[in-house]
Design a protein around this motif. Sequence first.
Motif, short mmCIF file in Angstrom:
data_model
loop_
_atom_site.label_atom_id
_atom_site.label_comp_id
_atom_site.label_asym_id
_atom_site.label_seq_id
_atom_site.Cartn_x
_atom_site.Cartn_y
_atom_site.Cartn_z
N ASP A 177 1.10 -1.55 -0.16
CA ASP A 177 -0.50 0.27 0.03
C ASP A 177 1.18 1.43 -0.31
N THR A 178 0.72 1.81 -1.29
CA THR A 178 1.80 3.05 -1.33
C THR A 178 1.17 4.41 0.59
N ALA A 179 0.12 3.86 0.57
CA ALA A 179 0.30 5.02 1.53
C ALA A 179 1.48 4.69 3.11
N TYR A 180 1.88 4.04 2.75
CA TYR A 180 2.81 3.09 4.20
C TYR A 180 4.00 3.77 3.04
N SER A 181 4.37 4.56 1.83
CA SER A 181 5.40 4.72 1.45
C SER A 181 6.86 4.97 1.88
N PRO A 182 6.21 5.90 3.13
CA PRO A 182 7.20 7.03 3.30
C PRO A 182 8.22 6.20 3.93
N PHE A 183 7.90 4.32 4.66
CA PHE A 183 8.40 4.16 5.20
C PHE A 183 8.89 2.39 3.83
N PHE A 184 9.05 2.93 2.41
CA PHE A 184 10.55 1.96 2.35
C PHE A 184 11.06 1.75 2.65
N TYR A 185 12.16 0.71 1.96
CA TYR A 185 13.88 0.84 2.29
C TYR A 185 14.34 1.63 1.47
N ARG A 242 -5.70 14.10 15.09
CA ARG A 242 -4.81 14.70 15.47
C ARG A 242 -4.30 15.16 17.31
N SER A 243 -5.96 14.69 17.52
CA SER A 243 -6.31 14.28 19.17
C SER A 243 -5.70 13.81 19.88
N LEU A 244 -5.77 12.47 19.00
CA LEU A 244 -5.59 11.85 19.40
C LEU A 244 -3.70 11.12 19.21
N ALA A 245 -3.31 11.67 19.06
CA ALA A 245 -1.88 12.07 18.80
C ALA A 245 -1.16 12.99 19.92
N TYR A 246 -2.37 13.72 20.21
CA TYR A 246 -2.10 14.73 21.61
C TYR A 246 -2.47 14.11 23.15
N LYS A 247 -3.21 13.32 22.45
CA LYS A 247 -3.54 12.39 23.93
C LYS A 247 -2.22 11.19 24.66
N ALA A 248 -1.44 11.09 22.50
CA ALA A 248 -0.51 10.11 23.71
C ALA A 248 0.55 10.22 23.96
N GLY A 271 -4.65 4.79 11.98
CA GLY A 271 -5.62 5.31 11.25
C GLY A 271 -5.50 6.40 9.97
N CYS A 272 -4.22 7.41 10.37
CA CYS A 272 -4.77 8.13 9.92
C CYS A 272 -2.95 8.33 9.16
N ASP A 273 -3.34 8.62 7.77
CA ASP A 273 -2.30 8.78 6.23
C ASP A 273 -1.24 9.53 7.04
N GLU A 274 -1.63 11.24 7.12
CA GLU A 274 -1.47 12.03 7.34
C GLU A 274 0.02 12.31 8.80
N VAL A 288 4.51 11.68 11.38
CA VAL A 288 4.91 11.58 13.09
C VAL A 288 4.58 10.70 14.35
N ALA A 289 3.08 9.62 13.82
CA ALA A 289 3.53 8.51 14.97
C ALA A 289 4.38 8.08 15.07
N HIS A 290 5.21 7.36 13.76
CA HIS A 290 6.09 6.58 13.68
C HIS A 290 7.16 7.35 14.74
N TYR A 291 7.57 8.80 14.44
CA TYR A 291 8.77 8.85 15.02
C TYR A 291 8.94 9.31 16.85
N SER A 292 7.36 9.27 16.98
CA SER A 292 7.55 9.22 18.17
C SER A 292 7.18 7.99 18.92
N PHE A 293 7.40 7.27 18.67
CA PHE A 293 7.23 5.62 19.21
C PHE A 293 7.94 5.24 19.79
N HIS A 294 8.13 4.84 20.96
CA HIS A 294 9.61 4.82 21.78
C HIS A 294 9.71 4.29 22.65
#
Lengths: 336, 736
Positions: B45-53, B213-219, B241-244, B248-254
């Motif tokens: 799925d190209t919605a995940y293309s930022p994560f191609f190697y 966006r709100s959920l991300a602030y909750k995180a 859940g959110c393409d945009e 950001v979520a990937h980068y914050s995941f830690h």
Amino acid sequence: MKHLRTIFFCCICLLSACHQRPKAMSFYYWRTVFSIDSLESGTLHDNNVRTLYVRYFDVDWPPEASAANPVSPIQFTTEPTGYSIVPVIFLRNRVFEKLPATSIPAFAAQIKDRVDRISQSHSIRPDEVQFDCDWTQRTKNCYFSFLRAYHDLSAKPVSCTIRLHQVKYPDQTGIPPVDHGVLMYYNIGNIDAGGGSSIYEKSIANRYTPSLRSYPLSLDLGLPVFSWGLLVRDGKVVQLLDKMNAALFDGDTCFTRLSPGWYSAKDGCFKSGYYFQQNDNIKIESVSADDLREIVTDVNRHTNHHIRNVLFFDLDRQNILLYDKDLFKEILARTD
Amino acid sequence: MTKTFLKRYWLVLTSVIATVVTLACAGDYGEEYGTSNFTPQVFVDTAYSPFFYSWQFYYGIGHDENHITRFNNANTREWSTWLGPSASQKTIDYLLNTATNTAVDSAAATQTADKKLKNFLDYLRLAKKCETFSLTPIDHWEVDTTKKNRHFNATTLNKQLEQHLTSAPDPFLQQRYWFQLIRSQFFNGQPRDAIKTFDAYTSKFPANTLYYRSLAYKAGAYYKLKNYSQANYIYSLVYAGCDELRTVAHYSFHPQEQKDWQGTLALCRNANEKATLWQMLGIFYSDPQRAIKEIYALDPRSERLDLLLARAVNQSEQRFSSFQMPQSRSLGLFPPPPDSNNQNLRALVTRIADAGNTGKPWVWLLAAGYLNMLDKHYPAAASYYKKAESSVPKDRLPQAQFRLLKILITVAAANTIDAKLEQQLLPDLTWLNGLPDDPGFRHYTAINWARETMAAKYRRAGEKVKAECLFTQPSFYTSNDNVEALKTFLAKPNKTPYEDFLASLSHTKPTDIFEYQAVQYCMNDRIDEAIEALKHAEPGKAQTTLPGNPFNARINDCHDCDHAARQKIKYSKTDILKKFKELKDRIAAGQDVYTNAILFANAQYNITHYGNARVFYECLIYGSDQSEPWSIDSVFRAPLTSMATAIKYYSLALNAAQTDEQRAKAHYLLAKCQRNEWYNHTVYASEVNRFKDNDHRPDFSAWAGFKALKQYSNTKYYSEVLKECGYFNTYTRKNH
């Protein structure tokens, strides 16, 4: 006659005492958020530390970038009151491989501007600025021009870090145009999966220390009081594990102890924000109290009283806990 | 599989590559995906293309710095839809993104009967205030971060936001106030309140972008509270859940400690949520094999396996890499993974391919085939491709990927390339070679590798001409038989379609060969043949002007001086050959042998690499712009630096000399040749010396020419040499 000899002897002692300027102890602060806890402030207080050398930001010029930029500037969550702060700016050598000579004055102005803004917003009035750069023969001219340019802009003394290889080969690497230097007596060895420590290895240091005697710049002595881990995967170091030490791994059932200072991950797992794959090896490197005593002895032997003050790298509770609380004072006292 | 076998096929031969098919490099570092035959876009799925190697942080993006403008366009559109005719999109865009607080305040103060517009402006007033603490520009020199209010007192603002949240007339407005309040509580030191606010309204609003966006602030709030288990779990929901906000979520995941990770997994409500977490771990922490195993155990049909498979294969195929990406390799951008990694991956992928129970079994069959091919298990590879035959979707990309992989295995597995195989491969190679530049389908690695590999096989079978057409090698041109054979082949009428194809690929055209031969003949003193050959070179090349007078010799070589000096006559390549012939004829007729021989020798000296007329030898085959002998390909280094012909004619001149002045000059010019030959036999004799310190070698020796010149100390020439040649000066002082 006997009295005269005693008086004479006392005079000599008094005179030499006058010439021995008392050395001060300082610490580097190298974290991106300025926040000192009680253990750290207690250590500073017990050791009469007045000055902190605080990393303000790094400057880097990665291959794909079009210019040098500041990286990870410090954020202050508490104000650094009660201490004299010396801003330290870490400049990656590759900045000077790409910086054209004509851009040096503007670059120095940019850095000074940034330093000033950080200082002003936290009521810091530095009496000195320090630069940390592992310059090479190729970047020497550019870096030294930068130091001069910065000095021209700033009325305050400028200092910089000096590494052992620069002490030994001043003809090739040059002597930086600064008021004084800090001898970085660490990160001496290679970062690899081999037997030695990359932080301090006497046999390697020995090749350089004798050159101290003839080095013309007056130097503070920078000593390591940190530990770290090297994440080794398939024989290669793939990551530095900042501030990690053996005690952290000894108690963790996710890891097997292979030998003193060596651990292996049994399964994929997280630890201290790092992720370890199954069979990853961890090599812990640290600097013992005896290592520090040994360093000071070697430096004393070759220093000819050039050493001014002692700076420990770096102030962090993880580091302080590695040592007996009186060790810092002891090391300072031992330094000639 | 032995290492030497590996080397023969997978390492580029060290000769200079002048490949016909130029790599479409994305900048200096080659493609951001390195070397690849396995295109993720075919099945991920190209919605995940930022994560191609990629060597970039995010594929196609680099670093994600979009934080301030990411939702600008969507925001304008949403307001525009809600406001309808109340305001133009242009006005809305201006108010949202450009207008200052003052401008907005005054707009809000103006009376309007339009309720919607009023609500919008009232909202905007508060929203603009929030920008003080919520917008953090990326740190560069120009940004003044001291202006940013670090300790913003949000008490009043939050009260206002809360009032509007409860009293907002419709859900659209209400959700926006909700978002602003959560964000304010997050930034202004009330993470617990941010979480409470989110939870109080979570079921009221649809799961749109603003919700995420709100959920991300909750995180983020949980993260501030050091509840890493919750924070990372919620980030995974945003990621899924959110393409945009995926990057950001990937980068914050830690996750910090193992218990955080286990805690996060425990919060998952179903297998899909767990699969998301494993996917994030697999990407961010570079452990795709573990992630694949875990997700496969949870749900073999999970789509989340696709991206991980693509990444794992793309990483594994970097060992395929060669000099195609020289700069990226030297920068360490694509370190090839170790063998154990590759073995484990192949075992895992084949196991899953054999089970055939994933969501896209054909992808695993292709991957299994490809990984087997990379490990040189050709029959196994072919069998996987056969199994995939019936299930590869008929769409363009999957078929193209399949066809490409089959071409590779056909070429790899062939021991020799006979006429039958040539016929079989021709349509495929024509297709592969003719593919247009397309970042969505990777084919450059494949065509380059196929040509290189086929060339090696042809070479083994003695079919040198075919090999050379596919993949040029300078060493081919050192044999005149080879050169003539290639010339004949290229000129052959009525070629077969396959031969036509090969000829079209050839790096060298017949005119290039003639030009090369002309230079060779000339340097070997076969002037008539040189003249004849040059007639068939490209006219433009034959007319190339030599930048300096090649018939002059200086005591000190100075090409720049010669090039800058005024020249009454300028010589082209054709002209110099004509002149060579003239001189040679005169020498043969015994006319002024000394002078003519000196001139001939001077020019022979100057057309070598050491001389001022290097341009004479520069051509496609020999190369050009070589600033030192090391830059000349090793097989051409000796001929282009050889002093043999110059020495022959200086010696001829010496024999014909009638005065001491003449003898002195001949000896000295011979000494220069002897010096050059000394370099040829020492420093440039071995590639090993290229990176060694050669400074320990002497500056000069007592050349035979120096020794002989000493006898002529009474000549004018002698004193000129003494003046201009420091080495000779030193030699005479040391050898009275």
